[in-house]
Write a protein that holds these residues in place. Structure first.
Motif, PDB file in Angstrom:
ATOM      1  N   SER A  45       0.806  -1.207   0.065  1.00 31.95           N
ATOM      2  CA  SER A  45      -0.019   0.048   0.102  1.00 31.95           C
ATOM      3  C   SER A  45       0.905   1.307  -0.065  1.00 31.95           C
ATOM      4  O   SER A  45       1.999   1.273   0.398  1.00 31.95           O
ATOM      5  CB  SER A  45      -0.916  -0.039   1.176  1.00 31.95           C
ATOM      6  N   GLU A  96      -7.643  -1.921  -4.634  1.00 33.37           N
ATOM      7  CA  GLU A  96      -8.589  -1.029  -3.849  1.00 33.37           C
ATOM      8  C   GLU A  96      -7.983   0.278  -3.557  1.00 33.37           C
ATOM      9  O   GLU A  96      -6.628   0.436  -3.333  1.00 33.37           O
ATOM     10  CB  GLU A  96      -9.229  -1.695  -2.829  1.00 33.37           C
ATOM     11  N   ASN A  97      -8.879   1.295  -3.459  1.00 35.65           N
ATOM     12  CA  ASN A  97      -8.377   2.506  -3.043  1.00 35.65           C
ATOM     13  C   ASN A  97      -9.253   3.038  -1.713  1.00 35.65           C
ATOM     14  O   ASN A  97     -10.364   3.037  -2.133  1.00 35.65           O
ATOM     15  CB  ASN A  97      -8.315   3.736  -4.131  1.00 35.65           C
ATOM     16  N   THR A  98      -8.690   2.920  -0.676  1.00 44.85           N
ATOM     17  CA  THR A  98      -9.466   3.133   0.566  1.00 44.85           C
ATOM     18  C   THR A  98      -8.658   4.103   1.450  1.00 44.85           C
ATOM     19  O   THR A  98      -7.588   4.148   1.742  1.00 44.85           O
ATOM     20  CB  THR A  98      -9.572   1.711   1.339  1.00 44.85           C
ATOM     21  N   ASN A  99      -9.531   5.177   1.827  1.00 48.86           N
ATOM     22  CA  ASN A  99      -8.778   6.216   2.579  1.00 48.86           C
ATOM     23  C   ASN A  99      -7.761   6.804   2.114  1.00 48.86           C
ATOM     24  O   ASN A  99      -6.764   7.093   3.036  1.00 48.86           O
ATOM     25  CB  ASN A  99      -8.821   5.658   4.145  1.00 48.86           C
TER      26      ASN A  99
END
Length: 134
Positions: free
Chosen positions: A78, A121-124
């Protein structure tokens, strides 16, 4: 097997990371093919982040986690650079010779061939790539 490594982009050292991954492989008796796959994925994805990730702040970072899930190795990379999904990159035309082919894309092509699954995924505000390796 649990591993966690987090550094800012400025202090990230791929050589140091590779030595740590090799030590982890020895400690956990990973097959050399699995260790190679983990290192290949890390090198390809982290190099792309370092080269192309648009920094959104002075302390942007990369985080790498490795753990075992149901007998499979799971690698999670990440970063908090600008949103970028590496899985949308165009696959290279491997029917062309190296001279005829566009530059780039071959590393991710190899990564896709080496894993059971690869997701993004792109989270926060984090770009998160998850690879499951048999």
């Amino acid at each position: 097997m649990d591993y966690h490594h987090k550094r800012t982009l400025a202090e990230f050292n791929l050589e140091l990371l590779n030595r740590e991954i090799e030590a982890l492989g020895e400690k956990n008796e990973l097959l050399s093919t699995k260790l190679f796959t983990i290192q290949l994925i890390i090198e390809e994805l982290v190099t792309n982040i370092l080269k192309y990730g648009k920094q959104t702040g002075a302390d942007n970072s990369i985080e790498i986690e490795i753990h075992t899930e149901k007998g499979k190795s799971v690698l999670i990379i990440s970063d908090d650079t600008d949103i970028f999904n590496p899985l949308t990159a165009k696959e290279p035309d491997t029917t062309l010779s190296a001279e005829e082919r566009d530059i780039g894309g071959l590393g991710l092509f190899l990564v896709r061939k080496k894993v059971q699954s690869l997701s993004y995924e792109n989270t926060n505000g984090l770009n998160i790539v998850r690879a499951v390796i048999l």
